[in-house]
Write a protein that holds these residues in place. Structure first.
Motif, PDB file in Angstrom:
ATOM      1  N   GLY A  19       0.806  -1.221   0.000  1.00 37.63           N
ATOM      2  CA  GLY A  19       0.000   0.000   0.000  1.00 37.63           C
ATOM      3  C   GLY A  19       0.838   1.270   0.000  1.00 37.63           C
ATOM      4  O   GLY A  19       0.437   2.274   0.594  1.00 37.63           O
ATOM      5  N   GLY A  20       2.025   1.220  -0.612  1.00 33.81           N
ATOM      6  CA  GLY A  20       2.891   2.383  -0.691  1.00 33.81           C
ATOM      7  C   GLY A  20       3.619   2.713   0.601  1.00 33.81           C
ATOM      8  O   GLY A  20       4.185   3.797   0.728  1.00 33.81           O
ATOM      9  N   ARG A  21       3.614   1.773   1.553  1.00 37.20           N
ATOM     10  CA  ARG A  21       4.271   1.999   2.843  1.00 37.20           C
ATOM     11  C   ARG A  21       5.203   0.850   3.181  1.00 37.20           C
ATOM     12  O   ARG A  21       4.996  -0.284   2.731  1.00 37.20           O
ATOM     13  CB  ARG A  21       3.218   2.137   3.942  1.00 37.20           C
ATOM     14  CG  ARG A  21       2.266   3.310   3.682  1.00 37.20           C
ATOM     15  CD  ARG A  21       1.353   3.522   4.805  1.00 37.20           C
ATOM     16  NE  ARG A  21       2.174   3.886   5.970  1.00 37.20           N
ATOM     17  CZ  ARG A  21       1.700   4.402   7.077  1.00 37.20           C
ATOM     18  NH1 ARG A  21       0.407   4.594   7.202  1.00 37.20           N
ATOM     19  NH2 ARG A  21       2.479   4.709   8.083  1.00 37.20           N
ATOM     20  N   LEU A  22       6.200   1.142   4.009  1.00 36.51           N
ATOM     21  CA  LEU A  22       7.063   0.078   4.521  1.00 36.51           C
ATOM     22  C   LEU A  22       6.228  -0.799   5.441  1.00 36.51           C
ATOM     23  O   LEU A  22       5.560  -0.299   6.345  1.00 36.51           O
ATOM     24  CB  LEU A  22       8.245   0.683   5.285  1.00 36.51           C
ATOM     25  CG  LEU A  22       9.181   1.560   4.469  1.00 36.51           C
ATOM     26  CD1 LEU A  22      10.233   2.206   5.368  1.00 36.51           C
ATOM     27  CD2 LEU A  22       9.848   0.774   3.350  1.00 36.51           C
ATOM     28  N   ASP A  23       6.259  -2.080   5.211  1.00 37.12           N
ATOM     29  CA  ASP A  23       5.425  -3.020   5.954  1.00 37.12           C
ATOM     30  C   ASP A  23       6.210  -3.532   7.167  1.00 37.12           C
ATOM     31  O   ASP A  23       6.718  -4.652   7.188  1.00 37.12           O
ATOM     32  CB  ASP A  23       5.008  -4.175   5.038  1.00 37.12           C
ATOM     33  CG  ASP A  23       3.702  -4.797   5.455  1.00 37.12           C
ATOM     34  OD1 ASP A  23       3.278  -4.576   6.596  1.00 37.12           O
ATOM     35  OD2 ASP A  23       3.113  -5.513   4.625  1.00 37.12           O
ATOM     36  N   PHE A  24       6.317  -2.668   8.180  1.00 41.22           N
ATOM     37  CA  PHE A  24       7.083  -2.944   9.388  1.00 41.22           C
ATOM     38  C   PHE A  24       6.250  -3.631  10.453  1.00 41.22           C
ATOM     39  O   PHE A  24       5.040  -3.456  10.518  1.00 41.22           O
ATOM     40  CB  PHE A  24       7.560  -1.634  10.030  1.00 41.22           C
ATOM     41  CG  PHE A  24       8.778  -1.025   9.414  1.00 41.22           C
ATOM     42  CD1 PHE A  24       9.820  -1.795   8.940  1.00 41.22           C
ATOM     43  CD2 PHE A  24       8.898   0.351   9.349  1.00 41.22           C
ATOM     44  CE1 PHE A  24      10.951  -1.208   8.412  1.00 41.22           C
ATOM     45  CE2 PHE A  24      10.033   0.943   8.826  1.00 41.22           C
ATOM     46  CZ  PHE A  24      11.049   0.160   8.353  1.00 41.22           C
ATOM     47  N   GLY A  25       6.932  -4.328  11.339  1.00 41.43           N
ATOM     48  CA  GLY A  25       6.340  -4.794  12.574  1.00 41.43           C
ATOM     49  C   GLY A  25       6.424  -3.685  13.612  1.00 41.43           C
ATOM     50  O   GLY A  25       7.030  -2.635  13.364  1.00 41.43           O
ATOM     51  N   PRO A  26       5.848  -3.909  14.780  1.00 42.69           N
ATOM     52  CA  PRO A  26       5.874  -2.886  15.830  1.00 42.69           C
ATOM     53  C   PRO A  26       7.314  -2.478  16.181  1.00 42.69           C
ATOM     54  O   PRO A  26       8.189  -3.324  16.304  1.00 42.69           O
ATOM     55  CB  PRO A  26       5.218  -3.574  17.032  1.00 42.69           C
ATOM     56  CG  PRO A  26       4.425  -4.691  16.443  1.00 42.69           C
ATOM     57  CD  PRO A  26       5.148  -5.121  15.202  1.00 42.69           C
ATOM     58  N   TRP A  27       7.540  -1.194  16.295  1.00 43.62           N
ATOM     59  CA  TRP A  27       8.793  -0.578  16.734  1.00 43.62           C
ATOM     60  C   TRP A  27       9.922  -0.652  15.723  1.00 43.62           C
ATOM     61  O   TRP A  27      11.015  -0.137  15.975  1.00 43.62           O
ATOM     62  CB  TRP A  27       9.264  -1.160  18.076  1.00 43.62           C
ATOM     63  CG  TRP A  27       8.204  -1.171  19.118  1.00 43.62           C
ATOM     64  CD1 TRP A  27       7.574  -2.277  19.630  1.00 43.62           C
ATOM     65  CD2 TRP A  27       7.605  -0.051  19.757  1.00 43.62           C
ATOM     66  NE1 TRP A  27       6.637  -1.900  20.554  1.00 43.62           N
ATOM     67  CE2 TRP A  27       6.634  -0.518  20.652  1.00 43.62           C
ATOM     68  CE3 TRP A  27       7.804   1.338  19.656  1.00 43.62           C
ATOM     69  CZ2 TRP A  27       5.872   0.313  21.434  1.00 43.62           C
ATOM     70  CZ3 TRP A  27       7.032   2.167  20.436  1.00 43.62           C
ATOM     71  CH2 TRP A  27       6.083   1.659  21.312  1.00 43.62           C
ATOM     72  N   GLU A  28       9.734  -1.312  14.588  1.00 47.35           N
ATOM     73  CA  GLU A  28      10.833  -1.453  13.637  1.00 47.35           C
ATOM     74  C   GLU A  28      11.166  -0.128  12.948  1.00 47.35           C
ATOM     75  O   GLU A  28      10.279   0.597  12.518  1.00 47.35           O
ATOM     76  CB  GLU A  28      10.508  -2.513  12.585  1.00 47.35           C
ATOM     77  CG  GLU A  28      10.523  -3.920  13.134  1.00 47.35           C
ATOM     78  CD  GLU A  28      10.382  -4.974  12.078  1.00 47.35           C
ATOM     79  OE1 GLU A  28      10.937  -6.060  12.262  1.00 47.35           O
ATOM     80  OE2 GLU A  28       9.703  -4.722  11.049  1.00 47.35           O
TER      81      GLU A  28
END
Length: 139
Positions: free
Chosen positions: A108-117
């Motif tokens: 969706g045009g965003r970095l697909d990070f986990g929490p706090w990454e």
């Protein structure tokens, strides 16, 4: 499939530093226009690192202490590499431990990070200009 490439340049005045580069990488993603794909971010120098972790100052101090315990800068005679006239044998080892690169999914045009990454540049032999490559592929 489209691709995007950009170099981020850093002038770190100290020998060692951890710098959060997440916002710069996110700007690259926005510039690319890529919505779904993969982002590669890697240090282009063998005495620097790119890694993902939490942006917490105590943790960064822990990294510094831990790395210095594993590969102390001094005495310089500890490293055969330093016989070449360099004084950065420890920096090569620290980079190996912390890693060269990260790959992050783009959704969706965003970095697909986990929490706090967050993405960090780790410098282990600073005081000169160095670069990080951001390469994004996708649609």
């Amino acid at each position: 499939m489209r691709s995007y490439r950009k170099e981020l340049w850093f002038d770190i005045p100290a020998r060692r530093e951890f710098r959060n580069i997440t916002s710069q990488v996110e700007r690259c993603l926005q510039e690319s226009g890529i919505q779904e794909g993969l982002l590669l971010c890697n240090a282009m120098h063998i005495t620097a690192s790119v890694f993902i972790n939490d942006d917490e100052s105590g943790l960064h101090q822990d990294f510094e202490r831990w790395l210095e315990g594993l590969a102390p800068h001094e005495p310089l005679s500890n490293y055969l590499h330093n016989n070449t006239g360099e004084d950065n044998g420890d920096a090569h080892l620290k980079r190996t431990v912390m890693g060269r690169e990260v790959v992050v999914a783009v959704t969706g045009g965003r970095l697909d990070f986990g929490p706090w990454e967050q993405i960090f540049y780790g410098e282990f032999d600073g005081r000169r200009r160095k670069r990080v490559l951001v390469k994004i592929i996708g649609e």
